[in-house]
Design a protein around this motif. Structure first.
Motif, PDB file in Angstrom:
ATOM      1  N   PRO A   1      -1.360 -31.727 -49.977  1.00 54.75           N
ATOM      2  CA  PRO A   1      -2.386 -30.689 -49.861  1.00 54.75           C
ATOM      3  C   PRO A   1      -1.996 -29.645 -48.832  1.00 54.75           C
ATOM      4  O   PRO A   1      -1.273 -29.948 -47.871  1.00 54.75           O
TER       5      PRO A   1
ATOM      6  N   THR B   1      -8.592 -29.959 -47.395  1.00 57.38           N
ATOM      7  CA  THR B   1      -8.422 -31.401 -47.207  1.00 57.38           C
ATOM      8  C   THR B   1      -8.238 -31.670 -45.723  1.00 57.38           C
ATOM      9  O   THR B   1      -7.281 -31.188 -45.104  1.00 57.38           O
TER      10      THR B   1
ATOM     11  N   SER C   1      -5.308 -33.232 -53.742  1.00 50.79           N
ATOM     12  CA  SER C   1      -4.186 -33.705 -54.553  1.00 50.79           C
ATOM     13  C   SER C   1      -4.462 -35.054 -55.213  1.00 50.79           C
ATOM     14  O   SER C   1      -3.619 -35.569 -55.951  1.00 50.79           O
TER      15      SER C   1
END
Length: 677
Positions: free
Chosen positions: A62, A489, A529
């Protein structure tokens, strides 16, 4: 007593059919999608099919937390009575599914009997469950069958050998997408009709456009005859602005040439006594080199009375590996994780939307997904793609599109919203794989609800921060729902934020109108992800090859108390999405009616499957075979793929007030027979 005597034989016949066992028939893949670097997909440990992109194991890294980070506490101001810039009214079925014609038999229908090809008699029960999920929340679902493979398709109203639905001629694959010539049997249309006998499904059907001097209108004629009110339109031409570059027309093919082709189709429809030609066509379905507003100004507006909808097609990127334009998924992952990229993708269509509104025609995104030529590994099958898909759909709705269709290919693409298992996995009891774009379609259905009155606005929230967009949905001037995004994230929690929603209030010269409490459903995963096992309201379709089309786990909807200061504080994790219901009826509308399910059961090496409708209805799909069509197993050694099977004969409904029988099928000679008794 009459009802009982009539229903018991039907119920017994259903039970007998359930005792049949099946193997699976073949899935034919006509092209192999590769990674951007030229390598082939890799398999996960749970999948013994290493060459299928649909089960690729690539997990990307990410993007880092932005520096400086996002503001983590902000006010989101809504107004009573509506807001400037609201969209046209939208329906919960806004996101539909576009099925490539060449794989329609793989996705929609099943092998019915030994030595007989796939036909419209048997429908995938998992597919019916997936469509029923949307219908429950939206009231209906939209599908389009077409794509590049529609252009040279040949329709056989008398049917194909062994009552097959689709046959492929791959002897002349010389175009960028390796598109085969497709032979289509009438049984495919029976399958569509049978699906619509269970699910309130509307259809756009693609017709061939490669030879307008000798137009082939059969699929349009029989679609109109067989589907009736469920036919939304017939797509005439797919990406005509690419005809020259893809070898479908001479290199100097122009807009004028396209108009001549379209006029020939309209004239042919007008001279066909078996076709009703007004408001039937969907076009121009351009993607790349033409502009819809310019086409309308140049003369396409002359055909408006023939058009049901105006259509365009668009992918924000491609993985076609044309020339040396090779793209690495990790390098472009960030492009799918900002609101700005979505706004920039949709912005060129704002003028087209205004033009469509001025001529009173809906504007439809007929085909789209994360990237053309199958999408990207690690992107198209990630949680980030689900967030992107929801944001993209909301932005299209805000731009006054009326629908958007997410494209579905075969086993060898990364972007499918849902994929049936390959044969050997299906024999072991494996089920379907549900992709991120299906979650997106389900969440959009809940965001817009079932009323058809949802109006959307991009709130440009949090100072217009690209990582934390927000939308509001109004109905009849009343704020009903808010969608809050977080693309970041960050497991530390430092990038989670709180949006304090206020309706009205002294700052905007209105009385305080926030409710005493609101409810929230969360869409979450550990990372953008992440693959599979996403949680929507604590529910999931599971991992790879695990889904029967029904959500698992108890649903969770969080209640949030609003303060006396008129603010409702909503926490949004990083990453994640929060859908806020601002009124009890907003949640009720999104939750829909009782769900009709089509249950599947897999045992040992061979599959035994059932299709059931609970409580008041027992209904199953069938075409021309009726209860007399014998269903058995195919050759155990046959190759190919398709999953759970539905093999109950006759579309039969037994109710307390009597018996209603639906028969959709063929009569001798290949004609259509539809009978309600």
């Amino acid at each position: 007593m009459l009802t009982s005597r009539l229903c018991w034989p039907i119920i017994l016949s259903v039970l007998l059919v359930f005792l049949n066992s099946y193997s699976v028939n073949a899935v034919t893949i006509y092209t192999q999608v590769t990674f951007a670097d030229g390598s082939v997909p890799t398999a996960t440990a749970s999948s013994p099919t290493p060459t299928h992109a649909a089960y690729d194991s690539t997990v990307l890294t990410p993007p880092p937390v932005p520096n400086p980070n996002i503001p983590t506490n902000y006010v989101l101001q809504l107004l009573s009575g509506g807001m400037d810039g609201l969209s046209i009214p939208q329906t919960g079925s806004f996101v539909g599914f576009s099925v490539e014609l060449s794989v329609a038999d793989q996705v929609l229908i099943l092998p019915p009997a030994p030595k007989v090809g796939k036909n419209g008699t048997h429908i995938q029960p998992v597919l019916l469950n997936l469509l029923a999920n949307i219908q429950r929340r939206a009231g209906s679902v939209q599908l389009r069958v077409g794509g590049n493979t529609q252009e040279r398709a040949v329709f056989f109203p008398e049917g194909l050998a062994n009552k097959s639905t689709i046959l492929k001629d791959k002897s002349n694959l010389k175009n960028p997408t390796d598109t085969p010539t497709i032979q289509v049997g009438i049984d495919l249309l029976y399958a569509f009709a049978n699906i619509s006998s269970h699910i309130n499904a509307g259809w756009y059907i693609g017709m061939p456009f490669n030879d307008t001097l000798n137009p082939r209108l059969g699929i349009a004629e029989y679609s109109q005859r067989i589907l009736g009110k469920h036919l939304l339109g017939v797509q005439a031409g797919n990406e005509p602005d690419l005809y020259a570059s893809h070898g479908g027309r001479p290199k100097d093919y122009s807009v004028t040439d396209y108009f001549q082709d379209f006029r020939r189709i309209i004239d042919a429809i007008g001279s066909n006594p078996n076709l009703q030609g007004d408001n039937i066509l969907a076009g121009p379905s351009i993607c790349c080199n033409y502009n819809l507003s310019q086409l309308l100004d140049a003369g396409y507006s002359d055909y408006l009375h023939n058009l049901a909808v105006l259509t365009v097609e668009h992918y924000p990127d491609n993985n076609c590996n044309i020339g040396k334009n090779i793209k690495t998924p990790q390098a472009i992952f960030q492009n799918y994780l900002t609101h700005d990229s979505i706004v920039n993708t949709v912005a060129p269509y704002m003028g087209d939307a205004r033009k469509a509104a001025s001529v009173q025609k809906p504007l439809v995104m007929m085909e789209t997904n994360t990237a053309s030529c199958g999408g990207f590994p690690g992107i198209s099958d990630s949680f980030g793609a689900a967030l992107w898909g929801i944001d993209y759909a909301l932005q299209l709705a805000y731009a006054n599109f009326s629908a958007a269709f997410i494209h579905i290919g075969g086993q060898d693409v990364y972007y499918n919203p849902f994929t049936p298992p390959p044969t050997k996995d299906a024999k072991r009891g494996k089920q379907w794989t549900i992709g991120p774009m299906y979650y997106a379609s389900l969440i959009i259905a809940e965001t817009f609800g079932i009323t058809g009155a949802a109006q959307v606005i991009d709130l440009k929230a949090n100072g217009g921060n690209t990582f934390t967009p927000a939308y509001a949905v109004y109905e009849n001037g009343i704020p009903m729902r808010v969608a809050l995004f977080n693309y970041i994230t960050d497991p530390s929690g430092a990038s989670s934020y709180t949006a304090r929603i206020a309706i009205g209030g002294n700052d905007v010269g209105q009385p305080n109108a926030s409710p005493a409490l609101v409810t929230v459903r969360y869409f979450v995963a550990p990372s953008v992800s992440s693959k599979h096992n996403f949680l929507w309201g604590n529910q999931t379709f599971g991992g790879m090859m695990e889904s029967d089309g029904m959500l698992k786990r108890p649903q969770e909807t969080v209640t949030v108390q609003c303060g006396s200061d008129n603010f409702c504080p909503i926490d949004v994790p990083a990453p994640g999405l929060a859908l806020v219901f601002l009124a009890p009826q907003a949640q009720d509308e999104s939750s829909g009616n009782d769900l009709v399910t089509f249950a599947t059961t897999a045992t040992s090496d061979m599959l035994r499957n059932t299709a059931t409708i609970p409580a008041s209805v027992l209904a199953t799909s069938n075409g021309y075979g009726g209860r007399n069509h014998q269903v058995g197993s195919t050759s155990p050694g046959s190759n190919g793929a398709l999953g759970m099977q539905h093999a109950v004969s006759g579309a039969l409904v037994c109710m307390a007030v009597g018996v209603v029988t639906v028969v959709i099928g063929r009569v001798s000679g290949g004609g259509y027979h539809g009978l309600w008794m």
